[in-house]
Design an enzyme around this catalytic site. Structure first.
Site, mmCIF file in Angstrom:
data_model
loop_
_atom_site.group_PDB
_atom_site.id
_atom_site.type_symbol
_atom_site.label_atom_id
_atom_site.label_comp_id
_atom_site.label_asym_id
_atom_site.label_seq_id
_atom_site.Cartn_x
_atom_site.Cartn_y
_atom_site.Cartn_z
ATOM 1 N N GLY A 12 64.133 30.234 30.506
ATOM 2 C CA GLY A 12 63.516 29.485 30.186
ATOM 3 C C GLY A 12 62.220 29.944 28.822
ATOM 4 N N LYS A 19 56.521 30.283 24.456
ATOM 5 C CA LYS A 19 56.623 29.302 23.757
ATOM 6 C C LYS A 19 54.918 30.481 22.778
ATOM 7 C CE LYS A 19 57.578 24.824 24.184
ATOM 8 N NZ LYS A 19 57.554 23.960 23.950
ATOM 9 N N HIS A 179 49.076 40.336 34.158
ATOM 10 C CA HIS A 179 49.473 40.553 32.063
ATOM 11 C C HIS A 179 47.255 40.976 32.483
ATOM 12 C CE1 HIS A 179 47.590 36.295 33.065
ATOM 13 N NE2 HIS A 179 47.141 36.545 31.387
ATOM 14 N N ASP A 236 46.594 32.254 42.788
ATOM 15 C CA ASP A 236 47.036 32.032 41.286
ATOM 16 C C ASP A 236 46.291 33.620 40.574
ATOM 17 O OD1 ASP A 236 47.521 31.351 39.081
ATOM 18 O OD2 ASP A 236 45.782 30.153 38.598
ATOM 19 N N HIS A 241 45.463 38.944 39.607
ATOM 20 C CA HIS A 241 44.503 39.786 38.420
ATOM 21 C C HIS A 241 43.084 40.432 39.238
ATOM 22 C CE1 HIS A 241 47.371 38.238 36.387
ATOM 23 N NE2 HIS A 241 46.655 36.434 36.177
ATOM 24 N N LYS A 334 35.231 35.904 42.640
ATOM 25 C CA LYS A 334 34.571 35.103 42.540
ATOM 26 C C LYS A 334 35.509 34.506 40.762
ATOM 27 C CE LYS A 334 30.585 34.370 40.004
ATOM 28 N NZ LYS A 334 29.213 33.556 39.624
ATOM 29 N N LYS A 337 38.103 27.551 38.684
ATOM 30 C CA LYS A 337 38.701 26.984 36.920
ATOM 31 C C LYS A 337 37.644 25.487 37.237
ATOM 32 C CE LYS A 337 43.656 27.432 36.884
ATOM 33 N NZ LYS A 337 44.005 28.102 35.501
ATOM 34 N N LYS A 386 23.134 48.304 31.450
ATOM 35 C CA LYS A 386 21.494 47.649 31.299
ATOM 36 C C LYS A 386 20.584 48.459 32.112
ATOM 37 C CE LYS A 386 22.421 42.641 32.123
ATOM 38 N NZ LYS A 386 22.107 41.383 33.451
HETATM 39 C C1 BG6 Z 1 47.385 32.963 34.806
HETATM 40 C C2 BG6 Z 1 47.013 32.739 35.868
HETATM 41 O O1 BG6 Z 1 48.018 34.020 35.443
HETATM 42 O O2 BG6 Z 1 46.338 33.538 34.456
HETATM 43 C C3 BG6 Z 1 46.665 30.881 34.506
HETATM 44 O O3 BG6 Z 1 48.247 31.141 36.458
HETATM 45 C C4 BG6 Z 1 45.468 31.013 34.359
HETATM 46 O O4 BG6 Z 1 46.234 29.680 35.982
HETATM 47 C C5 BG6 Z 1 45.408 32.899 33.467
HETATM 48 O O5 BG6 Z 1 44.970 30.145 32.975
HETATM 49 C C6 BG6 Z 1 44.340 33.241 32.544
HETATM 50 O O6 BG6 Z 1 45.126 34.077 31.935
HETATM 51 P P1 BG6 Z 1 43.620 34.513 30.446
HETATM 52 O O7 BG6 Z 1 44.518 35.779 29.782
HETATM 53 O O8 BG6 Z 1 44.101 33.502 29.565
HETATM 54 O O9 BG6 Z 1 42.656 34.447 31.105
#
Ligand code: BG6
Length: 489
Positions: A12, A19, A179, A236, A241, A334, A337, A386
């Site tokens: 991909g 990229k 990540h 997402d 995360h 929380k 977007k 704090k």
């Molecule tokens: C990705 C999500 O895993 O993480 C995106 O699919 C999000 O929606 C992104 O924008 C945020 O990553 P970072 O490293 O920019 O905070």
């Protein structure tokens, strides 16, 4: 084996992630001298491209950000010379066999290790894994595959994906990337806690009132609506995360820093939690908003989003860990977007000082006088605590101040991108920051019932203006547990 060669195939290669993140991260690793001596990089995708065209495409994404004083164009040239392209179908064993031959040719007679990075939509994961493992895996060394989320969209589809992957790969060949685990401040979380006496003993229900995990972005889906709409913010961001950060934050002390020991503790935390309940979740979706003469479009006005979509672009949730350490402590998440700011942080709100002598000096709002530890994951990385102190002078008035570790001031060198650490770990076979399949199962178990209920009941998200602080429902949710969101002051 220093003499072994490694090939990294980005499947991909012309996609956004490749990229924006993967090629630049590989270059940064090369620049820092972290890649093995013998390496080659292959881009694989359907479109026809020559090596020169791939190099041109990649060159546009590379920057000399690591050492701004030095002109790194020479290093870039060296790096690009080691990048190649192979065009092929994602489900063609034949095309992958050709790729395999090309890899062997470049690697020479050494032990040759093959790393594949699947930077492709999930519906073709299995095709690629099948073809790559059958036709382009290494005969002399290891073959590893990095997979990006989404790992399914609920427990069942995730389990099906895992079963599919395991037909062709062993668990120790699969590197599921999240990540956020590669981010510097997330890596530092365990150091902060386990190597500082002033924190570790406080890390429990006895001293902590609540923990907040906050993710916000100040832009909408903008053209990514296609992917986003079938997943939504809970899948997402939260299920992976934020939940990963929570697990790292809350785990018991691992036996060692070995991958399995850490992942064992993370799984235990996830399995100590109950699935989310609808009443502990608030969902929102951004609507258009005009500010300073500019109109920011709402989510459903994005052309890539289906009309009338109910997909949440914001969610807040309260989670609980049923173990001796965390019983009763709300973990509030929380994520949203198109909010007013872009940031990710962890906030730890401590309890009141029992019998506080200075109670009177705080006025009526004693809650505001408790200590709060803030770990700012991004941007402008930092950790601050704090504390209460006396305002200098003859009187006795109290103030709130921050003990502040500001990374930009303390460590002027730029922090590596998360993908650099994760790619390097995958090359070195370090699994600590990758998601094990039982962790993934446990994570889905927490969210699947809720996600199904939201969809079955066609729950309408609360609308919030683009660029705002999100739906007011998030405050009520926090208030139900006696919590005030720390990021809102
Ligand atoms: C990705 C999500 O895993 O993480 C995106 O699919 C999000 O929606 C992104 O924008 C945020 O990553 P970072 O490293 O920019 O905070």
């Amino acid at each position: 084996d220093d003499e072994a060669s490694v090939s990294i195939t980005v499947v991909g290669a012309s996609g956004d992630l490749a990229k924006k993140k993967i090629f630049p991260a590989l270059f940064a690793l090369y620049y820092e001298g972290c890649l093995p001596k013998h390496f080659s990089i292959f881009g694989y995708a359907r479109s026809k491209m020559t090596d020169a065209e791939l190099r041109h495409m990649v060159s546009k994404t590379l920057t000399c950000r690591i050492d701004k004083r030095e002109n790194c164009s020479e290093k870039m040239e060296e790096f690009l010379k080691r990048c190649f392209y192979h065009s092929g179908q994602y489900d063609s064993e034949e095309d992958f066999r050709e790729l395999g031959k090309k890899i062997e040719l470049h690697q020479g007679p050494r032990v040759s290790n093959h790393l594949f990075y699947l930077s492709i939509p999930p519906n073709i994961f299995l095709d690629v894994v099948k073809c790559a493992s059958k036709s382009a895996s290494s005969a002399s060394g290891w073959t590893r595959v990095i997979v990006e989320k989404p790992f399914g969209r609920d427990s069942e589809s995730s389990a099906a994906l895992t079963r599919g992957l395991k037909e062709f790969l062993a668990e120790d060949q699969i590197f599921r990337i999240d990540h956020y685990l590669g981010k510097e401040l997330v890596e530092n979380l365990s150091v902060l806690r386990f190597s500082n006496l002033v924190f570790e003993p406080l890390w429990s229900r006895q001293y902590i009132r609540n923990v907040q995990l906050i993710f916000s972005e100040d832009f909408g889906t903008e053209g990514r609506g296609g992917y986003f709409d079938s997943y939504g913010i809970i899948r997402d961001i939260m299920q992976n995360h934020l939940l990963q950060i929570l697990a790292l934050f809350a785990m018991e002390t691992p036996i060692s820093l070995e991958a399995e020991d850490i992942r064992n503790e993370k799984v235990k935390v996830l399995r100590s939690m109950k699935p989310l309940r609808l009443e502990d979740v608030v969902i929102g979706q951004y609507k258009s908003h005009t500010k300073g003469g500019i109109t920011y479009p709402g989510y459903t006005e994005d052309k890539t989003v289906p009309k009338g979509s109910l997909t949440p672009t914001f969610a807040a949730a309260a989670l609980f860990i049923n173990n001796a350490r965390w019983d009763g402590v709300p973990f509030l998440m929380k994520a949203g977007k198109a909010l007013h700011t872009k940031q990710a942080e962890i906030r730890v709100q401590f309890r009141h000082v029992p019998g506080n002598l200075y109670k009177g000096s705080f006025g009526t709002d004693l809650d505001r006088a408790t200590n709060e530890l803030v770990i700012r994951v991004q941007p402008d990385e930092g950790i601050y605590l704090k504390i209460n102190n006396k305002i200098p002078g003859l009187g006795m008035r109290l103030d709130r101040s921050n003990l502040n570790l500001h990374y930009a001031a303390r460590y002027p060198k730029e922090i590596p991108d998360a993908y650099e650490r994760l790619l390097l770990d995958a090359i070195e076979g370090e699994r600590r920051l990758f998601i094990r399949s039982d962790e993934l199962d446990a994570a889905w178990e927490l969210f699947t019932p809720l996600l199904k209920e939201l969809e079955q009941k066609r729950m309408a998200p609360e609308l919030y203006p683009h660029g705002s602080r999100g739906p007011v429902g998030a405050h009520y949710l926090a208030a139900k547990y006696n919590v005030r969101w720390g990021d809102l002051g």
